[in-house]
Design an enzyme around this catalytic site. Sequence first.
Site, PDB file in Angstrom:
ATOM      1  N   ARG A  63       1.571  -0.232 -38.078  1.00 55.32           N
ATOM      2  CA  ARG A  63       2.688   0.312 -38.838  1.00 55.32           C
ATOM      3  C   ARG A  63       3.804  -0.707 -39.088  1.00 55.32           C
ATOM      4  O   ARG A  63       4.522  -0.632 -40.070  1.00 55.32           O
ATOM      5  CB  ARG A  63       3.256   1.509 -38.080  1.00 55.32           C
ATOM      6  CG  ARG A  63       3.984   2.479 -38.975  1.00 55.32           C
ATOM      7  CD  ARG A  63       4.358   3.721 -38.247  1.00 55.32           C
ATOM      8  NE  ARG A  63       4.661   3.444 -36.860  1.00 55.32           N
ATOM      9  CZ  ARG A  63       4.683   4.366 -35.908  1.00 55.32           C
ATOM     10  NH1 ARG A  63       4.393   5.600 -36.188  1.00 55.32           N
ATOM     11  NH2 ARG A  63       4.988   4.061 -34.674  1.00 55.32           N
ATOM     12  N   LYS A 173     -10.982   3.499 -24.055  1.00 50.30           N
ATOM     13  CA  LYS A 173     -10.659   4.565 -23.130  1.00 50.30           C
ATOM     14  C   LYS A 173      -9.153   4.843 -23.165  1.00 50.30           C
ATOM     15  O   LYS A 173      -8.429   3.967 -23.620  1.00 50.30           O
ATOM     16  CB  LYS A 173     -11.125   4.232 -21.726  1.00 50.30           C
ATOM     17  CG  LYS A 173     -10.379   3.025 -21.104  1.00 50.30           C
ATOM     18  CD  LYS A 173     -10.783   2.830 -19.691  1.00 50.30           C
ATOM     19  CE  LYS A 173      -9.951   3.677 -18.766  1.00 50.30           C
ATOM     20  NZ  LYS A 173      -8.865   2.951 -18.102  1.00 50.30           N
ATOM     21  N   ASP A 202     -16.393   0.698 -22.089  1.00 50.34           N
ATOM     22  CA  ASP A 202     -15.954   0.578 -20.699  1.00 50.34           C
ATOM     23  C   ASP A 202     -16.016  -0.921 -20.439  1.00 50.34           C
ATOM     24  O   ASP A 202     -17.111  -1.487 -20.350  1.00 50.34           O
ATOM     25  CB  ASP A 202     -16.892   1.314 -19.739  1.00 50.34           C
ATOM     26  CG  ASP A 202     -16.392   1.208 -18.307  1.00 50.34           C
ATOM     27  OD1 ASP A 202     -15.940   0.116 -17.922  1.00 50.34           O
ATOM     28  OD2 ASP A 202     -16.453   2.208 -17.582  1.00 50.34           O
ATOM     29  N   HIS A 203     -14.864  -1.567 -20.352  1.00 50.17           N
ATOM     30  CA  HIS A 203     -14.902  -3.037 -20.368  1.00 50.17           C
ATOM     31  C   HIS A 203     -15.617  -3.608 -19.143  1.00 50.17           C
ATOM     32  O   HIS A 203     -16.033  -4.756 -19.154  1.00 50.17           O
ATOM     33  CB  HIS A 203     -13.504  -3.631 -20.564  1.00 50.17           C
ATOM     34  CG  HIS A 203     -12.654  -3.648 -19.333  1.00 50.17           C
ATOM     35  ND1 HIS A 203     -11.975  -2.552 -18.899  1.00 50.17           N
ATOM     36  CD2 HIS A 203     -12.379  -4.633 -18.437  1.00 50.17           C
ATOM     37  CE1 HIS A 203     -11.306  -2.859 -17.797  1.00 50.17           C
ATOM     38  NE2 HIS A 203     -11.540  -4.121 -17.488  1.00 50.17           N
ATOM     39  N   LYS A 207     -18.620  -7.194 -18.251  1.00 54.05           N
ATOM     40  CA  LYS A 207     -18.515  -8.259 -17.243  1.00 54.05           C
ATOM     41  C   LYS A 207     -19.901  -8.761 -16.870  1.00 54.05           C
ATOM     42  O   LYS A 207     -20.801  -7.972 -16.599  1.00 54.05           O
ATOM     43  CB  LYS A 207     -17.780  -7.743 -15.989  1.00 54.05           C
ATOM     44  CG  LYS A 207     -16.315  -7.396 -16.241  1.00 54.05           C
ATOM     45  CD  LYS A 207     -15.624  -6.940 -14.971  1.00 54.05           C
ATOM     46  CE  LYS A 207     -14.276  -6.308 -15.254  1.00 54.05           C
ATOM     47  NZ  LYS A 207     -13.121  -7.173 -15.156  1.00 54.05           N
ATOM     48  N   GLU A 241      -7.063  -3.414  -6.655  1.00 51.70           N
ATOM     49  CA  GLU A 241      -6.140  -4.154  -7.525  1.00 51.70           C
ATOM     50  C   GLU A 241      -4.883  -4.482  -6.751  1.00 51.70           C
ATOM     51  O   GLU A 241      -4.401  -3.659  -5.964  1.00 51.70           O
ATOM     52  CB  GLU A 241      -5.777  -3.304  -8.739  1.00 51.70           C
ATOM     53  CG  GLU A 241      -6.958  -3.023  -9.638  1.00 51.70           C
ATOM     54  CD  GLU A 241      -6.489  -2.432 -10.952  1.00 51.70           C
ATOM     55  OE1 GLU A 241      -6.274  -3.203 -11.891  1.00 51.70           O
ATOM     56  OE2 GLU A 241      -6.326  -1.212 -11.017  1.00 51.70           O
ATOM     57  N   ASP A 260      -8.353   7.134 -14.482  1.00 51.52           N
ATOM     58  CA  ASP A 260      -8.179   5.780 -15.030  1.00 51.52           C
ATOM     59  C   ASP A 260      -9.288   4.830 -14.580  1.00 51.52           C
ATOM     60  O   ASP A 260      -9.703   3.955 -15.341  1.00 51.52           O
ATOM     61  CB  ASP A 260      -6.809   5.240 -14.580  1.00 51.52           C
ATOM     62  CG  ASP A 260      -6.509   3.864 -15.144  1.00 51.52           C
ATOM     63  OD1 ASP A 260      -6.630   3.710 -16.379  1.00 51.52           O
ATOM     64  OD2 ASP A 260      -6.170   2.946 -14.374  1.00 51.52           O
ATOM     65  N   HIS A 265     -15.058   3.095 -14.649  1.00 52.41           N
ATOM     66  CA  HIS A 265     -15.549   1.842 -14.072  1.00 52.41           C
ATOM     67  C   HIS A 265     -16.396   2.057 -12.813  1.00 52.41           C
ATOM     68  O   HIS A 265     -17.482   1.503 -12.687  1.00 52.41           O
ATOM     69  CB  HIS A 265     -14.392   0.904 -13.754  1.00 52.41           C
ATOM     70  CG  HIS A 265     -13.457   0.696 -14.911  1.00 52.41           C
ATOM     71  ND1 HIS A 265     -13.888   0.624 -16.216  1.00 52.41           N
ATOM     72  CD2 HIS A 265     -12.111   0.530 -14.969  1.00 52.41           C
ATOM     73  CE1 HIS A 265     -12.844   0.428 -17.021  1.00 52.41           C
ATOM     74  NE2 HIS A 265     -11.762   0.375 -16.282  1.00 52.41           N
ATOM     75  N   LYS A 365      -4.319   0.917  -6.568  1.00 48.72           N
ATOM     76  CA  LYS A 365      -3.352  -0.088  -7.039  1.00 48.72           C
ATOM     77  C   LYS A 365      -2.467  -0.512  -5.873  1.00 48.72           C
ATOM     78  O   LYS A 365      -2.267   0.245  -4.921  1.00 48.72           O
ATOM     79  CB  LYS A 365      -2.477   0.512  -8.135  1.00 48.72           C
ATOM     80  CG  LYS A 365      -3.274   0.947  -9.355  1.00 48.72           C
ATOM     81  CD  LYS A 365      -2.704   0.353 -10.626  1.00 48.72           C
ATOM     82  CE  LYS A 365      -3.425   0.829 -11.862  1.00 48.72           C
ATOM     83  NZ  LYS A 365      -4.586   0.047 -12.235  1.00 48.72           N
TER      84      LYS A 365
END
Length: 519
Positions: A63, A173, A202-203, A207, A241, A260, A265, A365
Site C-alpha cells: 500500500r 503461517k 512451514d519454513h 531447513k 529460542e 505459533d 514446526h 521463548k
Amino acid sequence: MVDTPQSLSMPGLEDGRKADEPCTIVIFGASGDLTARKLIPALYHLYTEGQMPASFRVVGFARREKTDESWREEMRLGIEKYSRTSSVDAAQWQDFANNLSYHRGDLTDADAYGGLAGRLAGFDDAALTGNLVFYLAISPSLFGEVVDQLHAAGLLKRFEEGDSNWQRVVVEKPFGHDLCSAQLLNNHLIRHARERQIFRIDHYLGKETVQNIMMFRFSNAIFEQLWNREAIEHVQITVSEDIGVGSRGGYFEEAGTLRDMMQNHLLQILSLVAMEPPPSLEAEDIRNEKVKLLKSIRKMTPGVVAKNVVRGQYFAGTVDGDNRGGYRQEERVNPESNVETFVALKLFIDNWRWSGVPFYLRTGKNLPHRASEVRVQFRPTPNVLFAAQDDLDLHANALTLRLQPDEGISLRFNGKVPGNSIETRPVRMHFGYDAEFGAYTPEAYERLLLEAMAGDATLFIRRDEVETAWQIVDGIRAGWGDTPLSNREFYAAGTWGPVAADDLLAADNHVWHIPVPAK
Ligand code: BG6
C-alpha cells in the site's frame, strides 16, 4: 471439492530441483519484514547461484507509496543487513534488480488488481504474464480477499488439464487459529485454486537438517532397523529460542507458543521422525505418510492434558548475561496475560511401530540458548555382564540430530577408559555439517521459493495435514480451557521452563537432554 492429488500433471512438476519455466512472483506484503529479511534475499541468492529461471520477474505489491527504485534500494539494504551475504555485488545486483518492480495498491481495492493485471500483461514474454506465483506475506485475515480479487481480475484460476500456464498461491503461517478457521480458509482458497496450486509454508521444512531426517532414516540400515518400539525407549524434540516475543507481542497474544510453534514446526519434525517409509519421494506419498502419523497421535482428553501438557510463561530473568523483562511487560501484551510462551508435552503414537514409546516435545521463548534437536534414546542392554560393577557409569545409546545451530548428528555409546580397571565412560561419534560440507547452507526460504516455482509441493503442508495438526492443538486448548496460569507455570527468562516440565519426564525416570548451544 477434493482433488485426487495425482490426477493432474502440471507444467513444472517434472523438474523438482530447478525452476526452469519463466514465471513472475508477485509478493503481497512487499513492504513488510518477511519480504526484506527473507524473500528477496532468498531470490537474490537463487539468482546468484544460477537457480532462477532464465527469465523471471518479481513484483512487490503493497500500500505504501514507493517507486521501483526506492523499493529496490530497500531490498538491497535488506540483503546486506539480514541475509547470509553482507555485501552485495554491484553488477549482479543490478542484473537481478532489473527484474524487480513495485506495484502500489490496497489489498481490498479491485482497481489495484486490474492495474496489476495490466502490468503483468506488459511483460514481453507470455509465460511471465501467465505463470504466476502469488506469495501472500500478509495477515491471514486477508488471504481470502486476495484470492477473490486475483480471481476476479482474471489472474488466478483453478488449473485444468491442457492449460498452458499455471498459477500458484504461497501462504505464510499462521494458517488459521484452530481447526474451524483453517477449514474455512481452505474452503475459501479452494474456490479459485486446486490443492496442487496451494503451497502452505512451514519454513522448518526448508531447513537442510529437517530434510535430512528422512534421508538419514531411510538410507541407513543400522538406524532404520532400530527405529521402533523394540529398540527406542523414548524420543525428545526440543526447539528452544533465546529470544522473547520482541515487537510481536500483539501477534503473540493471539497465538501463544502452542499455535505459533507446536502446531507447525514441532509436529512437522515429529511426523518426519516417526512416519512410515513412503512408497516414493513423490510429494503426495510423503504427505500421505505424514498425515497418517499425525492421525495416529493419541487423542488428548482434558484429563490427559492436565497430566501430560505443561505450559509456561516467562517472567524477568537473564539470558546469557542479558536482562530480560517478563512477557507481561512486553509491548502490546496484556499485563495480566495468560498466554503461554512455553509448552512441553508427552504424547503417544498409537501405531504398530511406536506403541508404548513416549515422545516428549518442548519449545519456548527466552530459554538459555537457541537450539533445535531430536534426541532418540535407545533402550539399555540387559544388565547381566556388568551387574556386579554397580559403580559403572553405563549409559544407554542416544542419537542426537542437531537441527540448528550446530548442525550435525551425534551418537553416544560406552567406551572403556584405558587402564587395568573396568571403568567405562560415555563417548560420542560426531558428524558436523560445517566440517563435512563447508559453511554453505542455503536458507530455508531459498529452497522453499525454488520448490514453489518448480511446482513441487513436498516441502509444503497439505490441507489435511494442517487440519489434523489443528485438531491436536484444539484438543490441548480445550483441556486448558480458560484456566489462568498458576504460579508454578511461570519460569524465569534464561531457564528451561517451569519445573513441571522437568517433573513430566522425571515421572517416567527420564530427564531432558540439554541441547548443544552454538559454538
Ligand atoms: C516462527 C515463529 O514460525 O519461527 C517465531 O513464528 C519463531 O515465533 C520462529 O521465533 C523460529 O524460527 P527459526 O528458524 O529461527 O528457528
